[in-house]
Design a protein around this motif. Structure first.
Motif, PDB file in Angstrom:
ATOM      1  N   ALA A 127     -24.239   2.085   3.481  1.00  0.00           N
ATOM      2  CA  ALA A 127     -22.796   1.943   3.680  1.00  0.00           C
ATOM      3  C   ALA A 127     -22.274   0.638   3.105  1.00  0.00           C
ATOM      4  CB  ALA A 127     -22.462   2.029   5.163  1.00  0.00           C
ATOM      5  N   MET A 128     -23.065  -0.420   3.217  1.00  0.00           N
ATOM      6  CA  MET A 128     -22.619  -1.734   2.764  1.00  0.00           C
ATOM      7  C   MET A 128     -22.826  -1.959   1.272  1.00  0.00           C
ATOM      8  SD  MET A 128     -23.935  -4.160   5.895  1.00  0.00           S
ATOM      9  CE  MET A 128     -23.367  -5.647   5.081  1.00  0.00           C
ATOM     10  N   ALA A 129     -23.877  -1.358   0.701  1.00  0.00           N
ATOM     11  CA  ALA A 129     -24.295  -1.761  -0.640  1.00  0.00           C
ATOM     12  C   ALA A 129     -24.131  -0.716  -1.735  1.00  0.00           C
ATOM     13  CB  ALA A 129     -25.763  -2.194  -0.603  1.00  0.00           C
ATOM     14  N   SER A 130     -23.898   0.548  -1.397  1.00  0.00           N
ATOM     15  CA  SER A 130     -23.859   1.570  -2.440  1.00  0.00           C
ATOM     16  C   SER A 130     -22.728   1.319  -3.434  1.00  0.00           C
ATOM     17  CB  SER A 130     -23.664   2.956  -1.833  1.00  0.00           C
ATOM     18  OG  SER A 130     -23.463   3.918  -2.859  1.00  0.00           O
ATOM     19  N   PRO A 131     -23.044   1.253  -4.748  1.00  0.00           N
ATOM     20  CA  PRO A 131     -22.003   1.052  -5.764  1.00  0.00           C
ATOM     21  C   PRO A 131     -21.145   2.297  -5.970  1.00  0.00           C
ATOM     22  CG  PRO A 131     -24.123   1.409  -6.816  1.00  0.00           C
ATOM     23  CD  PRO A 131     -24.390   1.312  -5.342  1.00  0.00           C
ATOM     24  N   ASP A 132     -21.554   3.424  -5.388  1.00  0.00           N
ATOM     25  CA  ASP A 132     -20.800   4.669  -5.552  1.00  0.00           C
ATOM     26  C   ASP A 132     -19.650   4.792  -4.554  1.00  0.00           C
ATOM     27  OD1 ASP A 132     -22.464   5.514  -7.609  1.00  0.00           O
ATOM     28  OD2 ASP A 132     -23.868   6.444  -6.224  1.00  0.00           O
ATOM     29  N   PHE A 133     -19.600   3.898  -3.576  1.00  0.00           N
ATOM     30  CA  PHE A 133     -18.545   3.959  -2.579  1.00  0.00           C
ATOM     31  C   PHE A 133     -17.378   3.087  -3.011  1.00  0.00           C
ATOM     32  CE2 PHE A 133     -21.704   4.800   1.139  1.00  0.00           C
ATOM     33  CZ  PHE A 133     -22.016   6.025   0.564  1.00  0.00           C
ATOM     34  N   ASP A 134     -16.197   3.641  -2.967  1.00  0.00           N
ATOM     35  CA  ASP A 134     -14.978   2.898  -3.305  1.00  0.00           C
ATOM     36  C   ASP A 134     -14.807   1.759  -2.306  1.00  0.00           C
ATOM     37  OD1 ASP A 134     -12.425   1.953  -3.803  1.00  0.00           O
ATOM     38  OD2 ASP A 134     -11.542   3.941  -4.050  1.00  0.00           O
ATOM     39  N   ILE A 161     -15.035   0.459   6.235  1.00  0.00           N
ATOM     40  CA  ILE A 161     -16.471   0.466   6.493  1.00  0.00           C
ATOM     41  C   ILE A 161     -16.850   1.688   7.314  1.00  0.00           C
ATOM     42  CG2 ILE A 161     -16.288  -0.966   8.574  1.00  0.00           C
ATOM     43  CD1 ILE A 161     -19.162  -0.896   5.967  1.00  0.00           C
ATOM     44  N   GLU A 162     -15.943   2.136   8.179  1.00  0.00           N
ATOM     45  CA  GLU A 162     -16.217   3.343   8.966  1.00  0.00           C
ATOM     46  C   GLU A 162     -16.349   4.571   8.059  1.00  0.00           C
ATOM     47  OE1 GLU A 162     -13.729   1.270   9.519  1.00  0.00           O
ATOM     48  OE2 GLU A 162     -13.949   0.460  11.553  1.00  0.00           O
ATOM     49  N   GLU A 163     -15.465   4.673   7.059  1.00  0.00           N
ATOM     50  CA  GLU A 163     -15.525   5.790   6.117  1.00  0.00           C
ATOM     51  C   GLU A 163     -16.810   5.730   5.290  1.00  0.00           C
ATOM     52  OE1 GLU A 163     -10.855   6.713   5.095  1.00  0.00           O
ATOM     53  OE2 GLU A 163     -11.799   4.942   4.187  1.00  0.00           O
ATOM     54  N   ARG A 164     -17.189   4.539   4.857  1.00  0.00           N
ATOM     55  CA  ARG A 164     -18.418   4.392   4.080  1.00  0.00           C
ATOM     56  C   ARG A 164     -19.648   4.721   4.926  1.00  0.00           C
ATOM     57  NH1 ARG A 164     -18.514  -1.283   1.689  1.00  0.00           N
ATOM     58  NH2 ARG A 164     -16.607  -1.734   2.831  1.00  0.00           N
ATOM     59  N   PHE A 165     -19.573   4.346   6.195  1.00  0.00           N
ATOM     60  CA  PHE A 165     -20.674   4.644   7.110  1.00  0.00           C
ATOM     61  C   PHE A 165     -20.840   6.155   7.253  1.00  0.00           C
ATOM     62  CE2 PHE A 165     -23.107   4.562  11.032  1.00  0.00           C
ATOM     63  CZ  PHE A 165     -23.842   3.388  10.924  1.00  0.00           C
ATOM     64  N   ASP A 166     -19.725   6.861   7.452  1.00  0.00           N
ATOM     65  CA  ASP A 166     -19.775   8.323   7.567  1.00  0.00           C
ATOM     66  C   ASP A 166     -20.278   8.961   6.271  1.00  0.00           C
ATOM     67  OD1 ASP A 166     -18.854   8.267  10.160  1.00  0.00           O
ATOM     68  OD2 ASP A 166     -16.756   8.570   9.611  1.00  0.00           O
ATOM     69  N   LYS A 167     -19.861   8.412   5.123  1.00  0.00           N
ATOM     70  CA  LYS A 167     -20.300   8.933   3.831  1.00  0.00           C
ATOM     71  C   LYS A 167     -21.802   8.725   3.643  1.00  0.00           C
ATOM     72  CE  LYS A 167     -19.565  10.681  -0.289  1.00  0.00           C
ATOM     73  NZ  LYS A 167     -19.206  12.111  -0.447  1.00  0.00           N
ATOM     74  N   ALA A 168     -22.287   7.570   4.107  1.00  0.00           N
ATOM     75  CA  ALA A 168     -23.720   7.293   4.008  1.00  0.00           C
ATOM     76  C   ALA A 168     -24.524   8.297   4.829  1.00  0.00           C
ATOM     77  CB  ALA A 168     -24.009   5.871   4.483  1.00  0.00           C
ATOM     78  N   ILE A 169     -24.055   8.617   6.028  1.00  0.00           N
ATOM     79  CA  ILE A 169     -24.728   9.619   6.865  1.00  0.00           C
ATOM     80  C   ILE A 169     -24.722  10.976   6.171  1.00  0.00           C
ATOM     81  CG2 ILE A 169     -24.606  10.888   9.045  1.00  0.00           C
ATOM     82  CD1 ILE A 169     -23.392   8.340  10.289  1.00  0.00           C
TER      83      ILE A 169
END
Length: 205
Positions: A175-182, A187-195
């Motif tokens: 969630a914190m490091a992926s270069p594919d996440f806008d 951070i909550e949205e990125r966390f859900d996307k990581a899951i």
């Protein structure tokens, strides 16, 4: 009195964001190893004492959430909230822990770039590993108190707790490091996307 408290809280938020802005700006420009707490303080216009009132280290100012994961309220919540999945409860705890630490899109974008710095990545992994150990102790306590929540009967509660803690740590890192996440995503949205990505990978393997 209420207005005074509100103004005080607003000042506290502004000071924290000024420190994070200075820390991430300097490290983004020069690299993690080439920036000191003193330089961050000078750039932010604060004292070392003020810095350490908000952050426990340079790492936490640069990388985000502090190293403290489980306060008494979160501990009580984790141990006593009804659930049918300790993994889901663990992920919810981590997401709650991150709320409010990525309020600026600019800072979030810098942190995403900083995550590729070898020294920053090493520090981040160490902090995440420490958090995983901390949460694994709680997970073990919950699993031992409620054996019906266990999924792996062939191993000990301690081993199952380490597995759950490891999964949670990897979701946090993604969630914190992926270069594919806008970086504009919360951070909550990125966390859900990581899951979601990890579930997709698991189903396809």
């Amino acid at each position: 009195m209420q207005e005074e408290l509100s103004l005080r809280e607003q000042k506290r938020i502004e000071t924290r964001q000024r420190i994070e802005d200075s820390a991430t700006k300097l490290v983004d420009e020069r690299g993690f190893s080439d920036v000191t707490v003193e330089e961050i303080c000078e750039n932010a216009g604060i004292s070392r004492r003020t810095f350490f009132n908000y952050f426990d280290s340079k790492d936490s100012a640069v990388l985000g959430a502090s190293s403290t994961l489980v306060d008494s309220d979160r501990r009580d919540y984790f141990l006593n909230t009804p659930t049918d999945s300790v993994l889901k409860l663990t992920l919810d705890l981590l997401k709650t822990h991150l709320q409010g630490h990525y309020s600026s899109d600019v800072i979030a974008e810098r942190r995403q770039r900083i995550a590729s710095d070898p020294a920053a990545a090493l520090s981040a992994m160490g902090r995440h590993r420490a958090k995983a150990v901390e949460i694994s102790r709680l997970i073990r306590q919950r699993l031992e108190a409620e054996p019906e929540l266990r999924r792996l009967s062939e191993c000990s509660a301690e081993t199952e707790a380490l597995i759950i803690g490891g999964i949670a740590r990897e979701v946090l890192w993604l969630a914190m490091a992926s270069p594919d996440f806008d970086s504009a995503m919360s951070i909550e949205e990125r966390f859900d996307k990581a899951i979601e990505l990890m579930n997709t990978f698991r189903k396809g393997s």
